[in-house]
Design a protein around this motif. Structure first.
Motif, PDB file in Angstrom:
ATOM      1  N   UNK A 159       0.813  -1.212   0.000  1.00 14.30           N
ATOM      2  CA  UNK A 159       0.000   0.000   0.000  1.00 14.30           C
ATOM      3  C   UNK A 159       0.838   1.250   0.000  1.00 14.30           C
ATOM      4  N   UNK A 160       1.964   1.223  -0.678  1.00 15.36           N
ATOM      5  CA  UNK A 160       2.894   2.358  -0.656  1.00 15.36           C
ATOM      6  C   UNK A 160       2.222   3.640  -1.087  1.00 15.36           C
ATOM      7  N   UNK A 161       1.356   3.565  -2.092  1.00 16.48           N
ATOM      8  CA  UNK A 161       0.713   4.778  -2.582  1.00 16.48           C
ATOM      9  C   UNK A 161      -0.080   5.462  -1.475  1.00 16.48           C
ATOM     10  N   UNK A 162      -0.692   4.652  -0.610  1.00 13.52           N
ATOM     11  CA  UNK A 162      -1.497   5.248   0.452  1.00 13.52           C
ATOM     12  C   UNK A 162      -0.622   6.052   1.416  1.00 13.52           C
ATOM     13  N   UNK A 163       0.567   5.500   1.734  1.00 10.78           N
ATOM     14  CA  UNK A 163       1.483   6.254   2.583  1.00 10.78           C
ATOM     15  C   UNK A 163       1.907   7.541   1.889  1.00 10.78           C
ATOM     16  N   UNK A 164       2.232   7.426   0.602  1.00  8.82           N
ATOM     17  CA  UNK A 164       2.708   8.607  -0.119  1.00  8.82           C
ATOM     18  C   UNK A 164       1.635   9.689  -0.151  1.00  8.82           C
ATOM     19  N   UNK A 165       0.402   9.257  -0.446  1.00  4.08           N
ATOM     20  CA  UNK A 165      -0.649  10.256  -0.640  1.00  4.08           C
ATOM     21  C   UNK A 165      -1.077  10.899   0.673  1.00  4.08           C
ATOM     22  N   UNK A 166      -1.067  10.143   1.752  1.00  8.23           N
ATOM     23  CA  UNK A 166      -1.561  10.738   2.985  1.00  8.23           C
ATOM     24  C   UNK A 166      -0.487  11.525   3.713  1.00  8.23           C
ATOM     25  N   UNK A 167       0.757  11.151   3.576  1.00  4.73           N
ATOM     26  CA  UNK A 167       1.791  11.835   4.347  1.00  4.73           C
ATOM     27  C   UNK A 167       2.540  12.863   3.508  1.00  4.73           C
ATOM     28  N   UNK A 168       2.948  12.458   2.296  1.00  2.00           N
ATOM     29  CA  UNK A 168       3.889  13.294   1.563  1.00  2.00           C
ATOM     30  C   UNK A 168       3.252  14.194   0.534  1.00  2.00           C
ATOM     31  N   UNK A 169       1.947  14.088   0.330  1.00  2.00           N
ATOM     32  CA  UNK A 169       1.346  14.968  -0.668  1.00  2.00           C
ATOM     33  C   UNK A 169       0.993  16.317  -0.072  1.00  2.00           C
ATOM     34  N   UNK A 170       1.095  16.440   1.233  1.00  2.00           N
ATOM     35  CA  UNK A 170       0.672  17.668   1.903  1.00  2.00           C
ATOM     36  C   UNK A 170       1.723  18.752   1.691  1.00  2.00           C
TER      37      UNK A 170
END
Lengths: 424, 352
Positions: free
Chosen positions: B267-278
């Motif tokens: 689920x790497x995308x989920x980590x990227x989108x919730x943490x690093x997209x901000x």
């Protein structure tokens, strides 16, 4: 007095009439108006708005001159850098510091820039300490003890800003000598004097004091704000420091910040020693302890001294109970770029660049085009001697002043075989 | 025994391979409702006339405080990806990252992305969203961004392999990538953005790293970290390797970024989108993962063990665990004045 003043004014009026005839009678400030005509360098674009003057070439040539002077001194002998420095900053708050030739007053300008200097100093030398001394009413007082926390020094300086009385260089040197005499032998002892007065009122023979400082291996530097004085020049020559006089506020800031990076230290000035240091771990989240610096109970923040287990709030510091120097590895790492400096890049003129026939005419690190905007010709650029990549002038300045890594060399993998081949 | 410089799963073979693109684990960007604001799907997917449309839009809109410039450093080290035992292979990793990049572009019209690849033998720019040459029309079923980045990554991996083929003796088990090179390039690019004028997006660096730390790069990485701290550029890290990377933890801590080591790599995308997209402005309103504890203890130069009390040479700052007579790095004898052979002047030995 009135007659002579009038005569002087008349004389100047006569000179102004004759200024078209002779050049030698003019002062330097007059020459900047008649000869250099800085207003003619302004340009307008199509809509009539003023365009900013392109200072890039000037900055780059200034930066290259600085770099040449630094590399010349370091190449002369096997120079070590004094990384653990104990610096006393002496601020002259005599009546001359209230002069308004620096806006709003010399004192205000000094205070502002000393604050910036202290922050920059601790940024570049995290293991060093500063002490503040002020000269007022002919007497020198120690404002803060030698310490490593920038906030304490800045707060103390901002409170005590008032100028009065005469300035006494000898008293200041005596006080600084007593303070710096006690520090351990591995530290480099430095004094930076910000002198606004044109005289010094001393209780004894200042030459003796200068010899005492020289014997104690104090390196005294002076930045003058009014004019050059023989005493200051003699002091700096004897002790091996630098003496500069500031022309204006910008120049003063530049001179002050030049003292932030570690100066080259001759091997005889400081003895190599093994210093016992502790690398504390962060306290566990949620643990409550009374910190040794503020004597307050703190939750979770802070570090624990590995020897006596006392809690300290910030690093680097000296443990209050057992005296162990406490640092963290990034503090040591901040000084590594002084020990492993990168070599200056060679400047490539536009013609050399065109002759070199590289594939892409962009700077290697920022991918900005190296061609002068609007034309197809190459502008000046810089190249690294080891990896042979081309960089734009702004990247050159950034790499050498802030980053201290060459992106081209870091983007190559050198095997031991290749490294020995290049060495031989 | 791994082949020198080869990675097991290639990105594309021949023409763009679209059918093998695994989409089952990719969560659609729509569900991240809190983060998405204006959803300009049409302007991203339709490649035709994209460049001119984008340029016109930019001139009409002023920069708000949540516009970001994201520099992504992708680790393409073949030694790591071919030996990684986790559930993520390079193919899947790149697909997660591409959808994340698409998300960033859609979050704001003015967001910019730069992708730099960190290889084993070299580093290079892959994609720069502000360059006109990087706006291409999409062919086939993939959006334009994906196909362009995939193609450039393929070219980069080939170049990396060719540079490695010239060298011998590459049977290292823990081969590191050239992180210091790509960090330095990213910082130089960010400086260029700072120079471009008063209106610019807020820059940050995202490091997608899996390779272990190379101890020979310690000084260069620390230099880059301190320079980033001075320019106030946070370095975030999403570490997909096996053990935590001490260098990147320190980088995130010192520069004020976020360090995450995802537990479930599928689920790497989920980590990227919730943490690093901000973006940086909104980070003050969100609770992002904080590190449990960063170990700042030093390791001694003689045994490479971490110590909490040691001896430091005052000249070269090398760390030792025991008292020595001579510093092994700078060769100076402790406690005595050094005799400088290069100097001509005679020196008097001071009384100690």
């Amino acid at each position: 007095m009135n007659n002579s003043e009038k005569k002087r004014m008349n004389g100047e009026a006569e000179e102004e009439n004759e200024e078209d005839v002779e050049d030698e009678g003019r002062d330097a400030w007059e020459r900047t108006y008649t000869d250099e005509r800085s207003w003619e360098a302004l340009e307008e674009d199509e809509s009539g708005l003023l365009q900013p003057i392109d200072n890039k070439a000037i900055y780059h040539s200034q930066y290259r001159r600085r770099l040449q002077s630094l590399s010349a001194t370091s190449a002369a002998s096997r120079i070590q850098k004094g990384l653990i420095r104990f610096l006393c900053v002496v601020v002259d708050l005599s009546k001359a510091a209230g002069e308004m030739d620096f806006k709003p007053s010399r004192m205000a300008v000094i205070a502002k820039h000393v604050e910036a200097f202290i922050r920059e100093f601790f940024d570049q030398n995290p293991l060093s300490q500063i002490g503040l001394v002020i000269i007022k009413d002919g007497v020198a007082q120690s404002l803060t003890e030698l310490g490593g926390s920038p906030e304490a020094h800045i707060k103390a300086l901002m409170v005590k800003l008032g100028c009065a009385g005469d300035s006494s260089l000898q008293n200041a040197l005596e006080l600084v000598h007593d303070t710096l005499h006690k520090i351990p032998s591995y530290g480099h002892r430095e004094v930076l004097i910000l002198y606004s007065a044109l005289s010094t009122c001393d209780p004894g023979d200042i030459m003796e004091t200068i010899q005492k400082c020289k014997k104690a291996k104090l390196r005294c530097s002076v930045i003058g704000l009014s004019a050059e004085m023989f005493v200051c020049k003699h002091l700096c020559q004897e002790t091996g420091g630098s003496y500069m006089v500031a022309l204006d506020e910008g120049h003063f800031k530049e001179l002050l910040l030049e003292h932030a990076p570690p100066p080259p230290a001759l091997a005889e000035f400081a003895i190599a020693n093994l210093i016992k240091m502790g690398f504390p771990q962060r306290a566990a989240e949620g643990s409550i302890a009374i910190c040794s610096c503020h004597r307050e109970a703190k939750v979770g923040e802070g570090y624990i001294c590995p020897r006596c287990k006392a809690r300290v709030c910030e690093l680097p510091t000296e443990c209050r109970f057992c005296g162990l120097t406490l640092v963290s590895s990034p503090h040591l790492a901040r000084s590594y770029h002084h020990l492993f400096p990168i070599e200056p890049f060679t400047e490539i003129s536009a013609r050399q660049f065109e002759l070199s026939r590289v594939a892409s005419k962009t700077c290697f690190s920022c991918r900005e085009s190296l061609l002068t905007p609007g034309t197809n010709k190459a502008g000046p650029c810089a190249a690294c001697t080891k990896c042979k990549q081309y960089f734009c002038l702004d990247c050159d300045i950034y790499i050498h002043e802030s980053l201290h890594n060459c992106p081209g060399c870091e983007s190559r993998r050198i095997t031991p075989a290749a490294a020995s081949a290049t060495k031989s | 025994m791994l082949k020198e410089g080869a990675i097991e799963s290639r990105l594309v073979a021949g023409p763009l391979v679209v059918t093998t693109w695994p989409r089952s684990f990719l969560l659609p960007p729509h569900s991240r409702g809190k983060l998405l604001r204006d959803f300009n799907q049409s302007t991203v997917v339709v490649g035709h006339g994209y460049a001119s449309f984008q340029a016109n839009r930019r001139s009409l809109i002023s920069f708000s405080d949540d516009v970001s410039l994201l520099v992504v450093l992708i680790d393409t080290n073949p030694f790591f990806w071919s030996t990684s035992s986790s559930s993520l292979n390079f193919h899947q990793f790149v697909s997660h990252v591409l959808v994340f990049l698409d998300l960033i572009v859609r979050l704001s019209q003015l967001n910019q992305i730069v992708v730099i690849a960190t290889g084993h033998n070299t580093c290079d720019y892959i994609y720069d969203s502000s360059l006109d040459t990087d706006q291409v029309t999409g062919e086939g079923e993939l959006p334009a961004l994906y196909s362009f980045v995939l193609q450039r990554l393929e070219e980069f991996v080939d170049k990396d392999e060719k540079l490695g083929a010239k060298q011998e003796g590459l049977s290292e088990k823990r081969a590191s990538s050239l992180l210091s090179g790509s960090l330095s390039m990213a910082l130089c690019y960010i400086q260029r953005v700072f120079r471009s004028g008063p209106l610019h997006p807020q820059p940050r660096i995202l490091c997608l790293q899996g390779s272990p730390d190379g101890s020979e790069q310690y000084v260069s990485i620390m230099n880059a970290i301190f320079s980033a701290q001075r320019s106030m550029v946070p370095i975030d890290c999403c570490y997909v390797g096996s053990h935590n990377s001490a260098f990147l933890q320190q980088a995130s801590y010192i520069t004020g970024g976020v360090y995450v080591k995802p537990q479930h790599l599928e689920g790497l995308y989920q980590y990227l989108a919730t943490v690093f997209a901000v973006d940086l402005h909104s980070r003050s309103f969100l609770q992002l993962p904080r590190p449990a504890g960063v170990d700042f203890r030093a390791s001694c130069f003689c045994h490479k063990t971490t110590i909490d009390m040691g001896y430091v040479c005052s000249v070269c700052l090398s760390i030792f665990c025991k008292h020595h007579d001579k510093c092994s790095t700078c060769g100076l004898v402790f406690g005595k004045v050094q005799s400088d052979a290069a100097s001509d002047r005679k020196r008097k030995v001071p009384e100690s």
